[in-house]
Design a protein around this motif. Structure first.
Motif, PDB file in Angstrom:
ATOM      1  N   MET A 192       0.845  -1.144  -0.054  1.00  0.00           N
ATOM      2  CA  MET A 192       0.027  -0.001   0.052  1.00  0.00           C
ATOM      3  C   MET A 192       1.006   1.220  -0.060  1.00  0.00           C
ATOM      4  SD  MET A 192      -2.791   1.126   2.960  1.00  0.00           S
ATOM      5  CE  MET A 192      -4.179   0.214   2.357  1.00  0.00           C
ATOM      6  N   THR A 193       0.667   1.939  -0.807  1.00  0.00           N
ATOM      7  CA  THR A 193       1.440   3.319  -1.047  1.00  0.00           C
ATOM      8  C   THR A 193       0.987   4.480  -0.116  1.00  0.00           C
ATOM      9  OG1 THR A 193       0.068   4.203  -2.706  1.00  0.00           O
ATOM     10  CG2 THR A 193       1.945   2.988  -3.326  1.00  0.00           C
ATOM     11  N   SER A 194       1.690   5.629   0.192  1.00  0.00           N
ATOM     12  CA  SER A 194       1.062   6.530   1.112  1.00  0.00           C
ATOM     13  C   SER A 194      -0.109   7.159   0.350  1.00  0.00           C
ATOM     14  CB  SER A 194       2.230   7.546   1.147  1.00  0.00           C
ATOM     15  OG  SER A 194       3.193   7.027   1.743  1.00  0.00           O
ATOM     16  N   ILE A 195      -0.089   7.414  -0.958  1.00  0.00           N
ATOM     17  CA  ILE A 195      -1.457   7.882  -1.190  1.00  0.00           C
ATOM     18  C   ILE A 195      -2.931   7.127  -1.020  1.00  0.00           C
ATOM     19  CG2 ILE A 195      -1.415   6.890  -3.608  1.00  0.00           C
ATOM     20  CD1 ILE A 195      -1.656  10.826  -3.153  1.00  0.00           C
ATOM     21  N   ASN A 196      -2.542   6.000  -0.939  1.00  0.00           N
ATOM     22  CA  ASN A 196      -3.761   5.035  -0.652  1.00  0.00           C
ATOM     23  C   ASN A 196      -4.077   5.249   1.019  1.00  0.00           C
ATOM     24  OD1 ASN A 196      -4.059   3.856  -3.066  1.00  0.00           O
ATOM     25  ND2 ASN A 196      -2.586   2.279  -2.525  1.00  0.00           N
ATOM     26  N   ARG A 197      -3.194   5.704   1.678  1.00  0.00           N
ATOM     27  CA  ARG A 197      -3.487   5.879   3.086  1.00  0.00           C
ATOM     28  C   ARG A 197      -3.908   7.293   3.397  1.00  0.00           C
ATOM     29  NH1 ARG A 197       1.984   2.788   4.755  1.00  0.00           N
ATOM     30  NH2 ARG A 197       2.602   4.755   3.966  1.00  0.00           N
ATOM     31  N   ALA A 198      -4.017   8.082   2.413  1.00  0.00           N
ATOM     32  CA  ALA A 198      -4.134   9.652   2.586  1.00  0.00           C
ATOM     33  C   ALA A 198      -5.579   9.738   3.026  1.00  0.00           C
ATOM     34  CB  ALA A 198      -4.119  10.270   1.239  1.00  0.00           C
ATOM     35  N   LYS A 199      -5.733  10.593   4.174  1.00  0.00           N
ATOM     36  CA  LYS A 199      -6.674  10.619   4.795  1.00  0.00           C
ATOM     37  C   LYS A 199      -8.034  11.586   4.077  1.00  0.00           C
ATOM     38  CE  LYS A 199      -8.537  12.773   9.449  1.00  0.00           C
ATOM     39  NZ  LYS A 199      -7.958  13.564  10.472  1.00  0.00           N
ATOM     40  N   PHE A 200      -7.529  12.385   3.266  1.00  0.00           N
ATOM     41  CA  PHE A 200      -8.397  13.145   2.411  1.00  0.00           C
ATOM     42  C   PHE A 200      -8.301  12.915   1.074  1.00  0.00           C
ATOM     43  CE2 PHE A 200      -6.972  15.561   6.220  1.00  0.00           C
ATOM     44  CZ  PHE A 200      -8.111  15.554   6.909  1.00  0.00           C
ATOM     45  N   ALA A 201      -9.403  13.278   0.340  1.00  0.00           N
ATOM     46  CA  ALA A 201      -9.367  13.036  -1.370  1.00  0.00           C
ATOM     47  C   ALA A 201      -9.686  14.319  -1.889  1.00  0.00           C
ATOM     48  CB  ALA A 201     -10.427  11.941  -1.460  1.00  0.00           C
ATOM     49  N   VAL A 202      -9.076  14.178  -3.300  1.00  0.00           N
ATOM     50  CA  VAL A 202      -9.193  15.418  -4.190  1.00  0.00           C
ATOM     51  C   VAL A 202     -10.642  15.730  -3.935  1.00  0.00           C
ATOM     52  CG1 VAL A 202      -9.171  16.276  -6.468  1.00  0.00           C
ATOM     53  CG2 VAL A 202      -7.313  14.838  -5.594  1.00  0.00           C
ATOM     54  N   GLY A 203     -11.143  16.958  -3.819  1.00  0.00           N
ATOM     55  CA  GLY A 203     -12.615  17.329  -3.675  1.00  0.00           C
ATOM     56  C   GLY A 203     -13.062  17.644  -2.437  1.00  0.00           C
ATOM     57  N   ASP A 204     -12.476  16.974  -1.354  1.00  0.00           N
ATOM     58  CA  ASP A 204     -12.576  16.989  -0.009  1.00  0.00           C
ATOM     59  C   ASP A 204     -12.532  18.421   0.554  1.00  0.00           C
ATOM     60  OD1 ASP A 204     -13.475  14.191   0.242  1.00  0.00           O
ATOM     61  OD2 ASP A 204     -11.727  13.721   1.568  1.00  0.00           O
ATOM     62  N   LEU A 205     -13.526  18.800   1.509  1.00  0.00           N
ATOM     63  CA  LEU A 205     -13.384  20.278   2.243  1.00  0.00           C
ATOM     64  C   LEU A 205     -12.592  19.851   3.343  1.00  0.00           C
ATOM     65  CD1 LEU A 205     -17.258  21.452   1.771  1.00  0.00           C
ATOM     66  CD2 LEU A 205     -15.152  22.200   0.536  1.00  0.00           C
ATOM     67  N   VAL A 206     -11.730  20.730   3.717  1.00  0.00           N
ATOM     68  CA  VAL A 206     -10.724  20.831   4.988  1.00  0.00           C
ATOM     69  C   VAL A 206     -10.887  21.891   5.758  1.00  0.00           C
ATOM     70  CG1 VAL A 206      -9.256  18.866   3.907  1.00  0.00           C
ATOM     71  CG2 VAL A 206      -8.759  21.221   3.606  1.00  0.00           C
ATOM     72  N   HIS A 207     -10.317  21.782   6.974  1.00  0.00           N
ATOM     73  CA  HIS A 207     -10.101  22.904   7.714  1.00  0.00           C
ATOM     74  C   HIS A 207      -8.793  22.819   8.356  1.00  0.00           C
ATOM     75  CE1 HIS A 207     -10.371  24.685  11.777  1.00  0.00           C
ATOM     76  NE2 HIS A 207     -10.882  25.616  11.134  1.00  0.00           N
ATOM     77  N   HIS A 208      -7.953  23.806   8.423  1.00  0.00           N
ATOM     78  CA  HIS A 208      -6.674  23.755   8.976  1.00  0.00           C
ATOM     79  C   HIS A 208      -6.763  24.028  10.379  1.00  0.00           C
ATOM     80  CE1 HIS A 208      -2.351  24.929   9.542  1.00  0.00           C
ATOM     81  NE2 HIS A 208      -2.072  24.513   8.177  1.00  0.00           N
TER      82      HIS A 208
END
Length: 106
Positions: free
Chosen positions: A1-17
């Motif tokens: 499994m690569t790091s990108i597969n473990r990413a918590k967020f996906a393209v298009g996700d709304l996030v808060h810093h």
């Protein structure tokens, strides 16, 4: 499994810093830190891990983008669209609290 597969967020996700209290939308993901050592030393003051995902984010109500370590982001709970002049270059619509990219976007 690569790091990108473990990413918590996906393209298009709304996030808060978590540290700087801004909202945004993820437009790209790097599996690990990809900027220069100089940038890291000057900008990444909290010294987030380089071997975890980093996100390119369009900042709500601004004209700039940011490059943010995963540990400094959390899911945005408002679920409302953001305003940014580059949105249409990345996404075709906003649906169910998420931005959607369809076909080829320029």
């Amino acid at each position: 499994m690569t790091s990108i597969n473990r990413a918590k967020f996906a393209v298009g996700d709304l996030v808060h810093h978590r540290l700087f209290d801004y909202r945004g939308v993820v437009v790209d993901i790097d599996p690990g830190f990809q900027a220069s050592e100089e940038w890291y030393q000057a900008v990444a003051k909290s010294r987030p891990p380089r071997d975890q995902p980093w996100y390119h984010v369009l900042v709500h109500g601004a004209v700039h983008t940011t490059y943010v370590a995963e540990r400094n982001l959390e899911h945005d709970t408002l679920g409302e669209p953001i305003t940014h002049p580059l949105l249409a270059q990345f996404f075709s619509r906003f649906e169910n609290g998420h931005y959607v990219r369809e076909g080829r976007i320029n």
